[in-house]
Scaffold this motif. Sequence first.
Motif, PDB file in Angstrom:
ATOM      1  N   SER A  63      30.122  34.821  30.012  1.00 18.54           N
ATOM      2  CA  SER A  63      30.114  35.173  31.430  1.00 18.54           C
ATOM      3  C   SER A  63      28.768  34.861  32.065  1.00 18.54           C
ATOM      4  O   SER A  63      28.693  34.312  33.172  1.00 18.54           O
ATOM      5  N   LEU A 127      37.625  38.667  38.612  1.00 15.69           N
ATOM      6  CA  LEU A 127      37.126  39.998  38.276  1.00 15.69           C
ATOM      7  C   LEU A 127      35.686  40.064  38.767  1.00 15.69           C
ATOM      8  O   LEU A 127      34.807  39.386  38.239  1.00 15.69           O
ATOM      9  N   ASP A 131      35.010  45.532  40.218  1.00 11.60           N
ATOM     10  CA  ASP A 131      36.051  45.638  39.196  1.00 11.60           C
ATOM     11  C   ASP A 131      35.430  45.987  37.841  1.00 11.60           C
ATOM     12  O   ASP A 131      35.940  46.837  37.110  1.00 11.60           O
ATOM     13  N   GLY A 132      34.336  45.315  37.523  1.00  9.46           N
ATOM     14  CA  GLY A 132      33.651  45.563  36.259  1.00  9.46           C
ATOM     15  C   GLY A 132      33.122  46.983  36.166  1.00  9.46           C
ATOM     16  O   GLY A 132      33.265  47.647  35.133  1.00  9.46           O
ATOM     17  N   LEU A 250      35.236  43.199  29.206  1.00  8.56           N
ATOM     18  CA  LEU A 250      35.509  42.562  30.501  1.00  8.56           C
ATOM     19  C   LEU A 250      34.771  43.265  31.617  1.00  8.56           C
ATOM     20  O   LEU A 250      34.347  42.638  32.590  1.00  8.56           O
ATOM     21  N   GLY A 251      34.603  44.584  31.477  1.00 14.70           N
ATOM     22  CA  GLY A 251      33.880  45.351  32.497  1.00 14.70           C
ATOM     23  C   GLY A 251      32.445  44.900  32.646  1.00 14.70           C
ATOM     24  O   GLY A 251      31.988  44.563  33.743  1.00 14.70           O
ATOM     25  N   SER A 253      31.098  42.168  31.403  1.00 14.02           N
ATOM     26  CA  SER A 253      31.027  40.725  31.656  1.00 14.02           C
ATOM     27  C   SER A 253      31.171  40.424  33.143  1.00 14.02           C
ATOM     28  O   SER A 253      30.412  39.640  33.713  1.00 14.02           O
ATOM     29  N   SER A 254      32.166  41.057  33.799  1.00 15.74           N
ATOM     30  CA  SER A 254      32.379  40.814  35.222  1.00 15.74           C
ATOM     31  C   SER A 254      31.329  41.502  36.080  1.00 15.74           C
ATOM     32  O   SER A 254      31.028  41.050  37.191  1.00 15.74           O
ATOM     33  N   ALA A 255      30.747  42.596  35.585  1.00 11.80           N
ATOM     34  CA  ALA A 255      29.677  43.259  36.334  1.00 11.80           C
ATOM     35  C   ALA A 255      28.416  42.393  36.347  1.00 11.80           C
ATOM     36  O   ALA A 255      27.667  42.374  37.327  1.00 11.80           O
TER      37      ALA A 255
END
Length: 314
Positions: A63, A127, A131-132, A250-251, A253-255
């Motif tokens: 990411s 995302l 969202d993260g 995923l949290g 990574s997208s943050a």
Amino acid sequence: MDLFWNIVLLLVGFVLLIKGADFFVDGSSSVAKLLKVPSIVIGLTIVALGTSAPEAAVSITASASGSNDIAISNVVGSNIFNLLVVVGSCALIKPFAPDKAIIKRDYPVNIIANVLMLGLMILGKALGMLDGIALLVLMVLYLAFLVLGAVKNRKDSEDNIKTLSPILSIIFIIGGLAAIIFGGNLVVNNATDIAKFFGWSDTFIGLTIVALGTSLPELVTSCVAARKGDSGLAMGNVIGSNIFNIMFILGISSAISPIKVNDEAIINTIILLAVTVFIFLFCLIRKRIGRVMALTMLLAYAGYTTYLICTAKA
């Protein structure tokens, strides 16, 4: 010559993963007995978080470097592998009845996490940071719920769990975890180099080679636990890892960096949700995963891999 060393290092990584997982299970199970914490909770927290470390390293790095396809496909592919191959392999080694607490308490959380992930993908086609953060908050709440429940329901662990001294238990956990992480990195890095040598796409690599490589800790840890008769640790590890993969990996990574989602990722996430719900319903109805179901799960993964190969885009 480079390909030769990639293969050698890949095999070294496999050995580290297998032995590291063995030590990690012994250390974690011993700690569970010493602290009078059920092995199910250990599987859902310490073991799940530890064996998910390779997924975290790969997805977060991907990411941050803008490799969105690997970041998402790694999580989705790993979760499908965990459910079909890890649980299937454990049941093939020794059929077991999934713990009622996992089916009633943790598996629904896993389904909700899948639905939430799919919903965010479809609605936003990406995302983002908010969202993260939302996924990370949910992860913290879930872990807090587990810890409070463990403290409230603390009891003696099973007598068949080997007890080590506190210091030796810590050495086993730290040493095993280090071997798992280092071995996982060796497997992923060299498997990725091998895949790129043959000209495969990032999405295909993420869903197959990287997903398999980062899920090897879950596979060997759960199989070792199943062989030792600790089905609570085996099943708990898989469900805990899948929840952790979505909410934390995923949290975060997208943050760190917004992740764009393509149609291929959505399709594979739908497949993941379908597999998750099917196994949940099977456990509710049949109450036990036997060797016939185990073989069906493994064949289903073989079919899924064939589908990926047939639809792969270099």
